[in-house]
Design a protein around this motif. Structure first.
Motif, PDB file in Angstrom:
ATOM      1  N   LYS A 307      -1.010   1.382 -11.529  1.00  0.00           N
ATOM      2  CA  LYS A 307      -1.822   1.645 -11.250  1.00  0.00           C
ATOM      3  C   LYS A 307      -3.099   2.271 -11.770  1.00  0.00           C
ATOM      4  O   LYS A 307      -4.373   2.004 -12.274  1.00  0.00           O
ATOM      5  CB  LYS A 307      -1.760   1.609  -9.512  1.00  0.00           C
ATOM      6  N   ALA A 618       4.119   1.377  -2.692  1.00  0.00           N
ATOM      7  CA  ALA A 618       3.219   0.836  -3.660  1.00  0.00           C
ATOM      8  C   ALA A 618       2.523   2.331  -4.845  1.00  0.00           C
ATOM      9  O   ALA A 618       2.232   2.283  -5.522  1.00  0.00           O
ATOM     10  CB  ALA A 618       2.190   1.464  -2.465  1.00  0.00           C
ATOM     11  N   ASP A 622      -0.979   5.290  -5.013  1.00  0.00           N
ATOM     12  CA  ASP A 622      -1.940   4.371  -4.170  1.00  0.00           C
ATOM     13  C   ASP A 622      -3.222   5.027  -2.969  1.00  0.00           C
ATOM     14  O   ASP A 622      -2.752   5.611  -3.159  1.00  0.00           O
ATOM     15  CB  ASP A 622      -0.746   3.177  -3.711  1.00  0.00           C
TER      16      ASP A 622
END
Length: 747
Positions: A307, A618, A622
């Protein structure tokens, strides 16, 4: 769906011979056979060392399924072996069937028929990654595709590892990418079962654990204790192959491959592909560490790193607040989203034309080949958007729109469909003003060509209203939503799903206009209608019930809001799973309500569990994990645990600043929380420095008269007073008061 468009069916051995009759009830003549009086085998779609996969029909429920038939390679006359095998199969199948995650193939049923063990799975429309690589002639995948696939696989592994389940045979053939871009892992439990049945290749006489040589971890090869980090090594092998077109140890025979995994370092991927991002290469090589202790220690950490890479590269599925899931926007302050997006209706390549359009001239005659080519490019642009390549998707949609304009006409529905999609890309790129202008243009053209009440016209108007809301023009958004709602109720009826979507958005916008009671009543009406039309467990129903909870909290009815959020969380946990992001979002709001009701100890316990769940599923970086950590810190402060609260605020602020930037509202909220903690600990000089930094940044970003800027100046003045700098404090208080008097009340 073409043959082979299901999950990985080969045994992972490249070029190995397979038994053509292995695993089918009645040998290879399985076509049309009925298993257990329920599952009709129609078409063979995959064959491998473990058996065969058939496209089938569940005649009891009338749904398409895939049936995987497994048959032992030997011991057919050994009753004891058969009983043990059947029991192990039931155990592994139950484990697989219990896994409920969007990234894992659903197992519907399992059993035994005429000596053949079978699994009944959801039928998927897509290609496994081995097929994808072979289709491309073993060319590496684009970097955005690799990171998108990797994120989804890491998310699924984080879930399964949290359940104590290790795959043990992760490989490209066991990862399928659906036509909509979603990624699913299949064959959980099958590797262990294959070892029991006798299908797994044994390269030595003893001790070699199950797995496929190209993707086996060193600890599997050494028959050492295997845990979830073995799956991470296999994921590294998969990503290496996606990035380079070949496995990390692509040697001449299976034994050499295993020795390479155990004793050799892989060639860095950038040697053959220098344009590969350094961070991605570093992650792949970290995953391929020989010692499990030197790899990333869990899949959530892998997801967090991915991410961060996508965010740093400007390729993210959530670049601006409007791109977040409906429930996720504004979670810092506990507010709900404006809406979920309405569906985007794309005209087919040969849209039926109206008389209003058909008389318009075009600059060139469009051949069927030209139209087909444009339709293919349009679909390609949609695929680019699906994996988060919004800039490329926008450029391609704009190019296709221009070509369609020349070939078919400015107001042709296909031309307008391309412009509509371009507007959606602008939204995801954060170019809201441009997106609004494009949607308004498309809406007006569709009104002329298709009529004011055509569904496509109303979709474009709905999107324009949504963009108005994002720009803070809530009164104009209200007017547009009201007009669209009236048209939808008149043409489609009050209970049509699109009508209810528009009414839901109208209710949210009423809340943003400060009309809290109307917002509550509207949301309650939509929730009741959606429950009646779509079902109480439908996610759209739950989204509106979520909004009911928010409206109740906004009107001071926190106890009722708490009950509503708990009901939503309970249904989401049952339907989606305890660790699903939507379930966790409802739990977040439960914590907000507990805090408002003065139950900070209960809220703190909830947020500690929530942070652990989000970190596990996550990743620690996150945005939702950081929101939950922020709320945890707030409740620590409310309970007087200011040292812990200050440490939490500092950690969250640092990560938010790195991911979102120094001027992002969430970063500034966290920095303000640092100042609050410093103040409660009596460290007023440090608090003043932070308050001043937040105020200066807000003034630069939001303007001197913005309410958040004025709140920060008020904080700064209070801090000056605590330090005995009374004259400066009073001057700043006066300045804030004068600014508030001069600022017109905001709608």
């Amino acid at each position: 769906m073409a043959a082979g468009h299901h999950e990985g069916h080969d045994d992972g051995d490249r070029g190995g011979q397979q038994d053509p009759g292995n695993g089918t009830p009645g040998g290879s003549a399985g076509n049309g056979r009925l298993i257990q009086g329920r599952y009709r085998l129609h078409e063979l779609i995959g064959r491998g060392g473990m058996g065969e996969v058939w496209r089938s029909l569940d005649e009891s429920l009338g749904r398409r399924v895939a049936v995987k038939c497994l048959k032992p390679a030997g011991h057919s006359g050994d009753a004891g072996f058969t009983r043990i095998l059947q029991e192990r199969f039931r155990r592994e199948a139950r484990v697989a069937a219990a896994l409920q995650h969007r990234g894992i193939t659903v197992v519907h049923d399992f059993g035994e028929h005429e000596g053949v063990l079978f699994l009944v799975m959801e039928m998927l429309d897509g290609r496994n990654l081995l097929q994808t690589l072979d289709d491309a002639g073993r060319s590496p995948l684009p970097v955005p595709d690799i990171t998108d696939i990797a994120e989804q696989v890491a998310d699924a592994l984080a879930y399964t590892h949290a359940q104590g389940v290790v795959h043990r045979d992760l490989k490209p053939a066991n990862i399928i990418r659906l036509t909509d871009g979603a990624v699913k892992i299949c064959d959980f439990g099958i590797a262990r079962l294959g070892h029991d049945i006798g299908f797994t290749s044994r390269l030595t006489g003893s001790g070699v654990a199950m797995g496929t040589p190209h993707y086996m971890s060193p600890e599997q090869i050494d028959a050492s204790e295997v845990d979830h980090r073995s799956d991470l090594y296999s994921l590294g092998c998969v990503l290496y192959e996606l990035a380079t077109g070949r496995p990390p140890f692509d040697l001449g025979d299976a034994w050499s491959i295993l020795v390479g995994h155990r004793d050799s370092q892989p060639e860095p991927p950038r040697v053959g592909r220098p344009e590969l991002p350094v961070e991605l290469e570093r992650l792949i090589l970290d995953l391929l560490a020989k010692d499990p202790e030197h790899r990333p220690q869990d899949a959530a950490d892998v997801g967090g790193r991915l991410k961060a890479m996508r965010a740093a590269a400007g390729v993210t599925t959530r670049p601006v607040p409007a791109a977040l899931p409906g429930w996720a926007r504004g979670l810092t302050t506990g507010s709900a989203a404006r809406s979920t997006r309405a569906h985007r209706i794309t005209a087919p390549p040969h849209h039926e034309l109206t008389a209003a359009w058909s008389t318009r001239p075009v600059t060139e005659q469009a051949s069927p080949e030209t139209l087909a080519s444009l339709a293919a490019r349009h679909a390609e642009a949609i695929d680019l958007a699906r994996i988060g390549n919004w800039r490329q998707a926008y450029d391609l949609h704009t190019s296709v729109a221009a070509a369609r304009d020349r070939a078919q006409g400015t107001d042709h529905p296909d031309t307008l469909a391309s412009r509509h999609e371009a507007a959606h890309c602008l939204t995801r790129l954060g170019r809201t003003e441009e997106a609004l202008r494009m949607y308004e243009y498309v809406a007006e053209a569709r009104r002329r060509v298709l009529g004011p009440d055509d569904p496509d016209t109303l979709v474009a108007r709905h999107e324009a209203a949504y963009e108005l809301g994002r720009l803070g023009r809530h009164l104009e958004a209200h007017q547009e939503y009201s007009a669209v709602l009236a048209a939808r109720e008149r043409t489609a009826g009050p209970d049509d799903p699109d009508t209810l979507q528009c009414k839901h958005n109208l209710g949210v916008n009423l809340g943003l206009l400060g009309r809290a009671e109307e917002a509550y009543l509207t949301a309650a009406e939509v929730a009741e209608a959606r429950a009646r039309v779509l079902g109480a467990d439908d996610e759209r129903t739950l989204v509106t019930r979520f909004e009911v909870g928010h409206a109740l909290a906004r009107t001071g009815r926190s106890a009722q809001a708490l009950e509503t959020y708990r009901e939503v969380a309970e249904i989401r946990e049952r339907v989606l799973g305890a660790d699903h992001r939507d379930t966790l979002a409802a739990r977040y709001e439960i914590g907000i309500c507990l805090g408002r009701l003065g139950r900070s100890a209960d809220a703190l316990a909830l947020y500690e569990d929530l942070v652990a769940a989000l970190t596990r599923t996550a990743g620690s970086a996150d945005l939702e994990t950081l929101r939950a950590r922020h709320a945890l810190g707030v409740n620590l402060g409310l309970l007087g645990q200011w040292d812990r609260a200050l440490a939490e605020a500092r950690d969250v602020a640092a990560v938010r600043e790195r991911l979102l930037g120094a001027g992002h509202p969430d970063t500034l909220v966290s920095k303000r929380e640092i100042a609050v903690g410093l103040g409660w600990l009596g460290r007023w000089s440090g608090a003043l420095t932070v308050y001043h930094e937040v105020a200066e940044t807000r003034e630069r970003v939001l303007g001197p008269a913005h309410p958040d800027t004025l709140t920060s100046r008020n904080d700064e003045a209070g801090c000056l007073a605590q330090l005995g700098r009374t004259a400066e404090a009073q001057a700043l208080y006066r300045r804030v008061g004068e600014q508030r008097e001069e600022t017109p009340e905001r709608l």
